[in-house]
Design a protein around this motif. Sequence first.
Motif, PDB file in Angstrom:
ATOM      1  N   GLN A 126       7.780 -80.646 -20.896  1.00 18.07           N
ATOM      2  CA  GLN A 126       8.556 -79.707 -21.704  1.00 18.07           C
ATOM      3  C   GLN A 126      10.027 -80.092 -21.659  1.00 18.07           C
ATOM      4  O   GLN A 126      10.572 -80.308 -20.582  1.00 18.07           O
ATOM      5  CB  GLN A 126       8.440 -78.283 -21.147  1.00 18.07           C
ATOM      6  CG  GLN A 126       7.245 -77.509 -21.625  1.00 18.07           C
ATOM      7  CD  GLN A 126       7.391 -76.025 -21.313  1.00 18.07           C
ATOM      8  OE1 GLN A 126       7.310 -75.194 -22.202  1.00 18.07           O
ATOM      9  NE2 GLN A 126       7.601 -75.683 -20.064  1.00 18.07           N
ATOM     10  N   VAL A 127      10.639 -80.158 -22.820  1.00 14.04           N
ATOM     11  CA  VAL A 127      12.078 -80.433 -22.899  1.00 14.04           C
ATOM     12  C   VAL A 127      12.790 -79.177 -23.373  1.00 14.04           C
ATOM     13  O   VAL A 127      12.388 -78.562 -24.365  1.00 14.04           O
ATOM     14  CB  VAL A 127      12.374 -81.603 -23.870  1.00 14.04           C
ATOM     15  CG1 VAL A 127      13.887 -81.823 -23.992  1.00 14.04           C
ATOM     16  CG2 VAL A 127      11.693 -82.885 -23.408  1.00 14.04           C
ATOM     17  N   PHE A 128      13.849 -78.796 -22.668  1.00  9.22           N
ATOM     18  CA  PHE A 128      14.713 -77.695 -23.081  1.00  9.22           C
ATOM     19  C   PHE A 128      16.109 -78.258 -23.326  1.00  9.22           C
ATOM     20  O   PHE A 128      16.777 -78.705 -22.389  1.00  9.22           O
ATOM     21  CB  PHE A 128      14.781 -76.605 -22.002  1.00  9.22           C
ATOM     22  CG  PHE A 128      13.492 -75.884 -21.776  1.00  9.22           C
ATOM     23  CD1 PHE A 128      13.176 -74.744 -22.503  1.00  9.22           C
ATOM     24  CD2 PHE A 128      12.587 -76.332 -20.823  1.00  9.22           C
ATOM     25  CE1 PHE A 128      11.979 -74.067 -22.293  1.00  9.22           C
ATOM     26  CE2 PHE A 128      11.388 -75.666 -20.594  1.00  9.22           C
ATOM     27  CZ  PHE A 128      11.086 -74.530 -21.337  1.00  9.22           C
ATOM     28  N   ILE A 200      12.141 -81.186 -18.517  1.00  9.07           N
ATOM     29  CA  ILE A 200      13.391 -81.932 -18.686  1.00  9.07           C
ATOM     30  C   ILE A 200      14.403 -80.964 -19.294  1.00  9.07           C
ATOM     31  O   ILE A 200      14.221 -80.487 -20.418  1.00  9.07           O
ATOM     32  CB  ILE A 200      13.200 -83.159 -19.609  1.00  9.07           C
ATOM     33  CG1 ILE A 200      12.172 -84.124 -19.016  1.00  9.07           C
ATOM     34  CG2 ILE A 200      14.541 -83.861 -19.840  1.00  9.07           C
ATOM     35  CD1 ILE A 200      11.735 -85.235 -19.959  1.00  9.07           C
ATOM     36  N   ILE A 201      15.430 -80.653 -18.527  1.00 12.21           N
ATOM     37  CA  ILE A 201      16.470 -79.743 -18.996  1.00 12.21           C
ATOM     38  C   ILE A 201      17.695 -80.583 -19.329  1.00 12.21           C
ATOM     39  O   ILE A 201      18.237 -81.274 -18.449  1.00 12.21           O
ATOM     40  CB  ILE A 201      16.857 -78.698 -17.918  1.00 12.21           C
ATOM     41  CG1 ILE A 201      15.607 -78.079 -17.269  1.00 12.21           C
ATOM     42  CG2 ILE A 201      17.790 -77.652 -18.500  1.00 12.21           C
ATOM     43  CD1 ILE A 201      14.745 -77.252 -18.154  1.00 12.21           C
ATOM     44  N   TYR A 256      13.680 -82.001 -14.048  1.00 13.72           N
ATOM     45  CA  TYR A 256      14.765 -82.981 -14.118  1.00 13.72           C
ATOM     46  C   TYR A 256      15.878 -82.374 -14.971  1.00 13.72           C
ATOM     47  O   TYR A 256      15.625 -81.910 -16.086  1.00 13.72           O
ATOM     48  CB  TYR A 256      14.293 -84.284 -14.777  1.00 13.72           C
ATOM     49  CG  TYR A 256      13.344 -85.100 -13.942  1.00 13.72           C
ATOM     50  CD1 TYR A 256      13.795 -86.168 -13.179  1.00 13.72           C
ATOM     51  CD2 TYR A 256      11.977 -84.817 -13.932  1.00 13.72           C
ATOM     52  CE1 TYR A 256      12.912 -86.928 -12.418  1.00 13.72           C
ATOM     53  CE2 TYR A 256      11.089 -85.565 -13.179  1.00 13.72           C
ATOM     54  CZ  TYR A 256      11.569 -86.619 -12.426  1.00 13.72           C
ATOM     55  OH  TYR A 256      10.685 -87.371 -11.676  1.00 13.72           O
ATOM     56  N   ILE A 257      17.096 -82.388 -14.433  1.00 18.94           N
ATOM     57  CA  ILE A 257      18.215 -81.887 -15.241  1.00 18.94           C
ATOM     58  C   ILE A 257      19.147 -83.041 -15.601  1.00 18.94           C
ATOM     59  O   ILE A 257      19.371 -83.961 -14.809  1.00 18.94           O
ATOM     60  CB  ILE A 257      19.014 -80.775 -14.523  1.00 18.94           C
ATOM     61  CG1 ILE A 257      19.610 -81.280 -13.212  1.00 18.94           C
ATOM     62  CG2 ILE A 257      18.170 -79.535 -14.311  1.00 18.94           C
ATOM     63  CD1 ILE A 257      20.776 -80.453 -12.720  1.00 18.94           C
ATOM     64  N   TYR A 258      19.679 -82.964 -16.811  1.00 17.82           N
ATOM     65  CA  TYR A 258      20.657 -83.932 -17.309  1.00 17.82           C
ATOM     66  C   TYR A 258      21.798 -83.136 -17.933  1.00 17.82           C
ATOM     67  O   TYR A 258      21.604 -82.466 -18.955  1.00 17.82           O
ATOM     68  CB  TYR A 258      20.037 -84.853 -18.355  1.00 17.82           C
ATOM     69  CG  TYR A 258      18.911 -85.721 -17.836  1.00 17.82           C
ATOM     70  CD1 TYR A 258      19.147 -87.031 -17.434  1.00 17.82           C
ATOM     71  CD2 TYR A 258      17.613 -85.223 -17.754  1.00 17.82           C
ATOM     72  CE1 TYR A 258      18.106 -87.829 -16.945  1.00 17.82           C
ATOM     73  CE2 TYR A 258      16.574 -86.010 -17.269  1.00 17.82           C
ATOM     74  CZ  TYR A 258      16.830 -87.306 -16.872  1.00 17.82           C
ATOM     75  OH  TYR A 258      15.793 -88.098 -16.396  1.00 17.82           O
ATOM     76  N   PHE A 259      22.968 -83.197 -17.327  1.00 17.20           N
ATOM     77  CA  PHE A 259      24.118 -82.445 -17.812  1.00 17.20           C
ATOM     78  C   PHE A 259      25.245 -83.391 -18.214  1.00 17.20           C
ATOM     79  O   PHE A 259      25.529 -84.361 -17.499  1.00 17.20           O
ATOM     80  CB  PHE A 259      24.679 -81.519 -16.724  1.00 17.20           C
ATOM     81  CG  PHE A 259      23.805 -80.349 -16.366  1.00 17.20           C
ATOM     82  CD1 PHE A 259      23.008 -79.720 -17.307  1.00 17.20           C
ATOM     83  CD2 PHE A 259      23.809 -79.854 -15.064  1.00 17.20           C
ATOM     84  CE1 PHE A 259      22.223 -78.635 -16.961  1.00 17.20           C
ATOM     85  CE2 PHE A 259      23.032 -78.761 -14.707  1.00 17.20           C
ATOM     86  CZ  PHE A 259      22.230 -78.151 -15.660  1.00 17.20           C
ATOM     87  N   ALA A 296      19.749 -84.697 -11.792  1.00 15.79           N
ATOM     88  CA  ALA A 296      19.213 -84.236 -10.501  1.00 15.79           C
ATOM     89  C   ALA A 296      17.778 -83.775 -10.704  1.00 15.79           C
ATOM     90  O   ALA A 296      17.315 -83.565 -11.831  1.00 15.79           O
ATOM     91  CB  ALA A 296      20.073 -83.107  -9.945  1.00 15.79           C
ATOM     92  N   VAL A 297      17.079 -83.594  -9.565  1.00 14.63           N
ATOM     93  CA  VAL A 297      15.677 -83.169  -9.608  1.00 14.63           C
ATOM     94  C   VAL A 297      15.516 -81.912  -8.757  1.00 14.63           C
ATOM     95  O   VAL A 297      16.138 -81.783  -7.699  1.00 14.63           O
ATOM     96  CB  VAL A 297      14.745 -84.288  -9.058  1.00 14.63           C
ATOM     97  CG1 VAL A 297      13.284 -83.861  -9.190  1.00 14.63           C
ATOM     98  CG2 VAL A 297      14.988 -85.585  -9.789  1.00 14.63           C
ATOM     99  N   TYR A 298      14.672 -81.009  -9.263  1.00 14.56           N
ATOM    100  CA  TYR A 298      14.359 -79.797  -8.483  1.00 14.56           C
ATOM    101  C   TYR A 298      12.843 -79.627  -8.458  1.00 14.56           C
ATOM    102  O   TYR A 298      12.182 -79.731  -9.501  1.00 14.56           O
ATOM    103  CB  TYR A 298      15.008 -78.564  -9.128  1.00 14.56           C
ATOM    104  CG  TYR A 298      14.823 -77.302  -8.327  1.00 14.56           C
ATOM    105  CD1 TYR A 298      15.566 -77.077  -7.184  1.00 14.56           C
ATOM    106  CD2 TYR A 298      13.888 -76.348  -8.708  1.00 14.56           C
ATOM    107  CE1 TYR A 298      15.406 -75.923  -6.429  1.00 14.56           C
ATOM    108  CE2 TYR A 298      13.713 -75.193  -7.970  1.00 14.56           C
ATOM    109  CZ  TYR A 298      14.465 -74.989  -6.829  1.00 14.56           C
ATOM    110  OH  TYR A 298      14.297 -73.845  -6.080  1.00 14.56           O
TER     111      TYR A 298
END
Length: 301
Positions: A126-128, A200-201, A256-259, A296-298
């Motif tokens: 899922q991508v947000f 994937i955020i 997984y976050i990508y900011f 980062a990963v949570y």
Amino acid sequence: MESFDKFYRIFQKTLQNLYPEPKELENIFFLLTTHIFQCDKITILLRLSRKEQIDFVTYDKLIKKLWELKKNRPIQYVIGHTYFFGMKFIVNEKVFIPRQETEELVYWILQDYKKNFHHHHDAYIQVFDIGTGSGCISISLKKKKPEIVNIHAIDFDQEVLDIAKKNAKLHNVKISLKNMDILKEEIDPLIKRNKNYVHIIVSNPPYVKLSEKKILHPNILQYEPYKALFVPDETPLIFYQSISFWIKKRLTGIVYIYFEINQFIYLDIINFLKKMGFLNIEIRKDLQGFFRMVRAVYYAK
């Protein structure tokens, strides 16, 4: 009738103080003329070298657009589109103009997808895309990875989502467009709860502090949407905090976050993510050498 080279000279003289960097001014010239004449850059160069004539109606259009540029209006808004990842995107003053830094963020996700996500079933990914704007991130990911079924493009403004919808139609992709506000924790209805899910955020949220206004180009301040740019000096991490708290409360599986981030407060962001329990934190510089992206990963239970 007026000639191409005469318009070129007028263009340069009119805008050289606003855009003192010659390459930037040249780029704006070609964006405008290729748009008006519906041709490529080489054709414009040939017409310039031949000093070809421009009919009065077209010349009038060019001059009107030139006066818009003189008032600091960004070229992307003047011609109504921009390019991102080699694709054309409709833009207007309702949406932030996609930048090269955000292309780099998308490229990072695609690199990781190849390495880390290929062994997961695509239906479980899922991508947000939070704060989607023009939809450039979601649409680019869907074009490059059509196998990803669940891509959610989220924004709090319906008018913004209408532009993202036009861009999705332009590129013939299906993504889920949702009018929701992360600051109010309204994303819950989209979540599929399963410990096997990989989320994937990705977000390029407002991150410019109000006190940093003075370092921005006037065309950004005058025309680009205020709410897509600025955060209060007292709470510069407000969007990263809201997204992170939402992840901890609502998601299960691997996240997984990508900011995209403010280069001046990157250490604050890293420290915050560490405190929140995020692991494998990595920061990257953009092509200009600024710390602009974090991943980062949570592991959500």
